[in-house]
Structure formats: C-alpha cells, structure tokens
Design an enzyme around this catalytic site. Structure first.
Site, PDB file in Angstrom:
ATOM      1  N   GLY A   1     -35.000 -21.412 -41.210  1.00 39.23           N
ATOM      2  CA  GLY A   1     -33.854 -21.956 -40.469  1.00 39.23           C
ATOM      3  C   GLY A   1     -33.297 -23.188 -41.161  1.00 39.23           C
ATOM      4  O   GLY A   1     -32.078 -23.312 -41.374  1.00 39.23           O
ATOM      5  N   ARG A   2     -34.200 -24.101 -41.561  1.00 35.77           N
ATOM      6  CA  ARG A   2     -33.748 -25.334 -42.231  1.00 35.77           C
ATOM      7  C   ARG A   2     -33.121 -25.026 -43.585  1.00 35.77           C
ATOM      8  O   ARG A   2     -32.141 -25.653 -43.984  1.00 35.77           O
ATOM      9  CB  ARG A   2     -34.936 -26.299 -42.406  1.00 35.77           C
ATOM     10  CG  ARG A   2     -35.189 -27.131 -41.156  1.00 35.77           C
ATOM     11  CD  ARG A   2     -36.521 -27.803 -41.228  1.00 35.77           C
ATOM     12  NE  ARG A   2     -37.600 -26.831 -41.054  1.00 35.77           N
ATOM     13  CZ  ARG A   2     -38.866 -27.042 -41.422  1.00 35.77           C
ATOM     14  NH1 ARG A   2     -39.194 -28.164 -42.010  1.00 35.77           N
ATOM     15  NH2 ARG A   2     -39.781 -26.123 -41.197  1.00 35.77           N
TER      16      ARG A   2
ATOM     17  N   GLU B   1     -59.795 -22.296 -46.232  1.00 36.41           N
ATOM     18  CA  GLU B   1     -59.199 -23.447 -46.908  1.00 36.41           C
ATOM     19  C   GLU B   1     -57.715 -23.518 -46.550  1.00 36.41           C
ATOM     20  O   GLU B   1     -57.015 -22.503 -46.606  1.00 36.41           O
ATOM     21  CB  GLU B   1     -59.334 -23.311 -48.437  1.00 36.41           C
ATOM     22  CG  GLU B   1     -60.751 -23.346 -48.933  1.00 36.41           C
ATOM     23  CD  GLU B   1     -61.422 -24.693 -48.688  1.00 36.41           C
ATOM     24  OE1 GLU B   1     -60.724 -25.730 -48.639  1.00 36.41           O
ATOM     25  OE2 GLU B   1     -62.659 -24.704 -48.546  1.00 36.41           O
TER      26      GLU B   1
ATOM     27  N   LEU C   1     -54.098  -3.111 -51.492  1.00 39.17           N
ATOM     28  CA  LEU C   1     -53.903  -4.348 -50.718  1.00 39.17           C
ATOM     29  C   LEU C   1     -53.750  -3.993 -49.244  1.00 39.17           C
ATOM     30  O   LEU C   1     -52.975  -3.095 -48.897  1.00 39.17           O
ATOM     31  CB  LEU C   1     -52.620  -5.062 -51.194  1.00 39.17           C
ATOM     32  CG  LEU C   1     -52.182  -6.280 -50.387  1.00 39.17           C
ATOM     33  CD1 LEU C   1     -53.137  -7.454 -50.604  1.00 39.17           C
ATOM     34  CD2 LEU C   1     -50.762  -6.719 -50.763  1.00 39.17           C
TER      35      LEU C   1
ATOM     36  N   ASP D   1     -42.750 -20.705 -42.997  1.00 39.64           N
ATOM     37  CA  ASP D   1     -41.906 -21.584 -42.187  1.00 39.64           C
ATOM     38  C   ASP D   1     -40.790 -22.207 -43.034  1.00 39.64           C
ATOM     39  O   ASP D   1     -40.967 -22.426 -44.236  1.00 39.64           O
ATOM     40  CB  ASP D   1     -42.782 -22.686 -41.568  1.00 39.64           C
ATOM     41  CG  ASP D   1     -42.100 -23.346 -40.386  1.00 39.64           C
ATOM     42  OD1 ASP D   1     -41.064 -22.832 -39.906  1.00 39.64           O
ATOM     43  OD2 ASP D   1     -42.594 -24.392 -39.931  1.00 39.64           O
ATOM     44  N   GLY D   2     -39.673 -22.491 -42.376  1.00 42.46           N
ATOM     45  CA  GLY D   2     -38.605 -23.236 -43.040  1.00 42.46           C
ATOM     46  C   GLY D   2     -37.345 -22.437 -43.336  1.00 42.46           C
ATOM     47  O   GLY D   2     -36.421 -22.955 -43.953  1.00 42.46           O
TER      48      GLY D   2
ATOM     49  N   HIS E   1     -33.562 -16.424 -42.727  1.00 46.15           N
ATOM     50  CA  HIS E   1     -34.586 -15.386 -42.529  1.00 46.15           C
ATOM     51  C   HIS E   1     -34.411 -14.281 -43.575  1.00 46.15           C
ATOM     52  O   HIS E   1     -35.378 -13.799 -44.152  1.00 46.15           O
ATOM     53  CB  HIS E   1     -34.484 -14.798 -41.117  1.00 46.15           C
ATOM     54  CG  HIS E   1     -34.768 -15.806 -40.035  1.00 46.15           C
ATOM     55  ND1 HIS E   1     -35.838 -16.666 -40.083  1.00 46.15           N
ATOM     56  CD2 HIS E   1     -34.127 -16.096 -38.871  1.00 46.15           C
ATOM     57  CE1 HIS E   1     -35.841 -17.439 -39.003  1.00 46.15           C
ATOM     58  NE2 HIS E   1     -34.804 -17.120 -38.258  1.00 46.15           N
TER      59      HIS E   1
ATOM     60  N   SER F   1     -44.049 -15.080 -33.825  1.00 42.19           N
ATOM     61  CA  SER F   1     -45.157 -15.463 -32.940  1.00 42.19           C
ATOM     62  C   SER F   1     -44.853 -15.106 -31.493  1.00 42.19           C
ATOM     63  O   SER F   1     -43.690 -14.847 -31.130  1.00 42.19           O
ATOM     64  CB  SER F   1     -45.403 -16.976 -33.039  1.00 42.19           C
ATOM     65  OG  SER F   1     -44.370 -17.679 -32.388  1.00 42.19           O
TER      66      SER F   1
HETATM   67  C1  FPP Z   1     -39.983 -19.311 -39.571  1.00 47.37           C
HETATM   68  O1  FPP Z   1     -38.905 -20.089 -40.022  1.00 47.37           O
HETATM   69  C2  FPP Z   1     -39.788 -17.926 -39.937  1.00 47.37           C
HETATM   70  C3  FPP Z   1     -39.622 -16.889 -39.051  1.00 47.37           C
HETATM   71  C4  FPP Z   1     -39.671 -17.059 -37.588  1.00 47.37           C
HETATM   72  C5  FPP Z   1     -39.359 -15.509 -39.509  1.00 47.37           C
HETATM   73  C6  FPP Z   1     -40.018 -15.153 -40.806  1.00 47.37           C
HETATM   74  C7  FPP Z   1     -39.608 -13.794 -41.219  1.00 47.37           C
HETATM   75  C8  FPP Z   1     -39.306 -13.430 -42.478  1.00 47.37           C
HETATM   76  C9  FPP Z   1     -39.405 -14.294 -43.655  1.00 47.37           C
HETATM   77  C10 FPP Z   1     -38.952 -12.020 -42.715  1.00 47.37           C
HETATM   78  C11 FPP Z   1     -40.197 -11.274 -42.990  1.00 47.37           C
HETATM   79  C12 FPP Z   1     -40.017  -9.840 -42.755  1.00 47.37           C
HETATM   80  C13 FPP Z   1     -41.019  -8.943 -42.824  1.00 47.37           C
HETATM   81  C14 FPP Z   1     -40.755  -7.527 -42.484  1.00 47.37           C
HETATM   82  C15 FPP Z   1     -42.381  -9.338 -43.216  1.00 47.37           C
HETATM   83  P1  FPP Z   1     -38.117 -20.990 -38.967  1.00 47.37           P
HETATM   84  O2  FPP Z   1     -36.976 -20.205 -38.432  1.00 47.37           O
HETATM   85  O3  FPP Z   1     -39.074 -21.493 -37.931  1.00 47.37           O
HETATM   86  O4  FPP Z   1     -37.616 -22.160 -39.872  1.00 47.37           O
HETATM   87  P2  FPP Z   1     -37.342 -23.665 -39.395  1.00 47.37           P
HETATM   88  O5  FPP Z   1     -38.683 -24.271 -39.114  1.00 47.37           O
HETATM   89  O6  FPP Z   1     -36.695 -24.250 -40.591  1.00 47.37           O
HETATM   90  O7  FPP Z   1     -36.454 -23.603 -38.194  1.00 47.37           O
END
Ligand code: FPP
Length: 244
Positions: A17-18, A201, A125, A14-15, A31, A59
């Site tokens: 976007g921020r 955990e 893995l 997470d994070g 992203h 999700s």
């Molecule tokens: C959440 O951050 C992140 C996502 C919805 C996308 C995560 C995807 C990647 C890191 C790319 C991974 C790619 C592969 C193929 C595994 P957010 O947008 O919710 O951030 P925020 O909470 O700051 O808005």
C-alpha cells in the site's frame, strides 16, 4: 545447529500500500506490483534447494480493510493463480492454501482447489499461501479438532503432546520455518504462524514488498547463515550435539 540454508522460509509481504501511495497510485497498484516479488522468491527457493516457502497473502484481520480493497485483492488472487499455476507446476512446486478457505469467494475456492490438485504431485518446493489465515485461528481450530477426537473417545487428553497438537495445525507435514522475513519496516509477527515460529530466526527489513529483490532475499539468507541456533541449549551442549 548452524545450517547454511533454511529448509523453510516464511514471509510477511508488507508495504504494498505504501509503495503505491508514495507514487500517487491506488493501493491496489502496490498489491499488483507485489506479484513479481512473489515469483522471484519461488524461483530463488527452487534454484537454491530451499524446500518450503510460506507466504502471508491475506490475514484474518485483513477482512476489515475497505471492501473495495478486499475485493481487488480477491480478484488479484484469482488472476494470479490462473496465470502462475502452469509455471509453478513446471518448476515442481506443490502449492496449497492455508487458512479459513471457506471464507474465500466460491470462485477463489474453485481456483485454489484446481491449483492444489494440479500441483499435488510435485516435490521441489512446498509453497503455502496463507489466505484468511491467523495464527490464533490455526491454534483454535487445532484445539477444536482434538477436543472432538477426545469427545468421540478416539484419543485420551493425556496423550496430547506437542507433536500431536502440531499435527492438527495448518503446516502439518512441513518442518517449522527456519527463517522468517518481514518487509515494510514493522517488527511484529502480526498473528502469523504463532506456534511454528517458536525457534525461527527473525529478519526484518524496511524494504517495501514490491522492491524486495534477489539482493534483499540474499541478505536475509546471509543473516540466517550467520546465526547460531541453540534451541534452548547452552553453546557447549549445542557443540556436543553437533559433533555427535
Ligand atoms: C500487505 O501490504 C500485503 C497484502 C495485504 C497483500 C499481499 C499480496 C500480494 C503481494 C499478492 C500475492 C498473491 C499471491 C497469489 C501469493 P499492505 O497493504 O499492508 O501495505 P502497507 O503496510 O504499506 O499498507
């Protein structure tokens, strides 16, 4: 059991976007910047002998984001799979997608199928990438499958136990996560592996996903190594179980 190393790590990344917004960039840039952190986690798991890694990439609820962001994410997934699959294979990683894959674009489904086929024989893995995944969706589809099997007369309802139920879930065949990591500051499970996280955990950090580096991963592992996992037993019982 107090294990020094988790067998299975599950991460909510997470994070992004921020991270981008704080730099005056479009969310999509965040992203994209998240990909190196994904690569680092895979490499660290392989290097340390952690046998399974499950990443929450998208999700069931993320479909409600603005269409442009969803579309950019789908393109990012297609490109990332295309670019990374050879390295994953070289590292002995078996990759698969968990989630409602039929909701993904035809192009992404094809990429996923190709990456899964290419890496199917690897054993270093097990990498699960959750896309269009929700813990409730997972439980409902397991219940549906079991109900159909019971309806067909191939199973008695009385014979459904936790092991039989777990075998219908997306993570069937992979041990439950020992360590859950969530970046980005929220302290929630957010409909990730609801069934499988029962004894996991939990470790939370304010670090935003693109900034999640080896030192942060090591901090999570150090936290795990210091935990005393009792699975509902008393400390005395656990000590007896460990010395038996
Ligand atoms: C959440 O951050 C992140 C996502 C919805 C996308 C995560 C995807 C990647 C890191 C790319 C991974 C790619 C592969 C193929 C595994 P957010 O947008 O919710 O951030 P925020 O909470 O700051 O808005």
């Amino acid at each position: 059991m107090s294990a020094a190393l988790p067998r299975h790590v599950a991460i909510i990344m997470d994070g992004n976007g921020r991270w981008a917004e704080r730099r005056g960039l479009a969310r999509h840039a965040g992203h994209k910047e998240g990909i190196p952190a994904v690569r680092m986690c895979v490499e660290e798991c392989v290097r340390r002998g952690i046998k399974a890694l499950t990443l929450f990439a998208f999700s069931s609820e993320n479909w409600r984001r603005p269409p442009a962001e969803v579309s950019n994410l789908m393109t990012l997934f297609v490109d990332a799979l295309e670019r990374e699959v050879a390295d994953l294979h070289r590292n002995g990683v078996r990759m698969r997608i968990i989630g409602d894959r039929h909701a993904l674009s035809v192009r992404l489904q094809a990429r996923v199928a190709e990456a899964e086929r290419h890496t199917a024989g690897n054993t270093q893995l097990d990498l699960q990438i959750a896309m269009s995944y929700g813990g409730r969706w997972d439980i409902v589809q397991a219940a549906r499958r079991l109900a159909a099997t019971v309806g067909a007369g191939a199973l008695r309802a009385a014979d459904i136990d936790e092991a039989r139920f777990g075998a219908e879930l997306a993570l069937s065949g992979v041990p439950d996560p020992d360590l859950f990591i969530r970046t980005g500051g929220e302290r929630r499970i957010s409909n990730f592996l609801l069934w499988n996280l029962a004894y996991t955990e939990l470790w939370f950090t304010d670090t935003l996903w693109p900034d999640f580096d080896v030192a942060a991963f090591e901090a999570a592992l150090a936290h795990f190594a210091g935990r005393d996992r009792r699975y509902g037993l008393t400390a005395a019982q656990q000590g007896e179980a460990e010395s038996a």
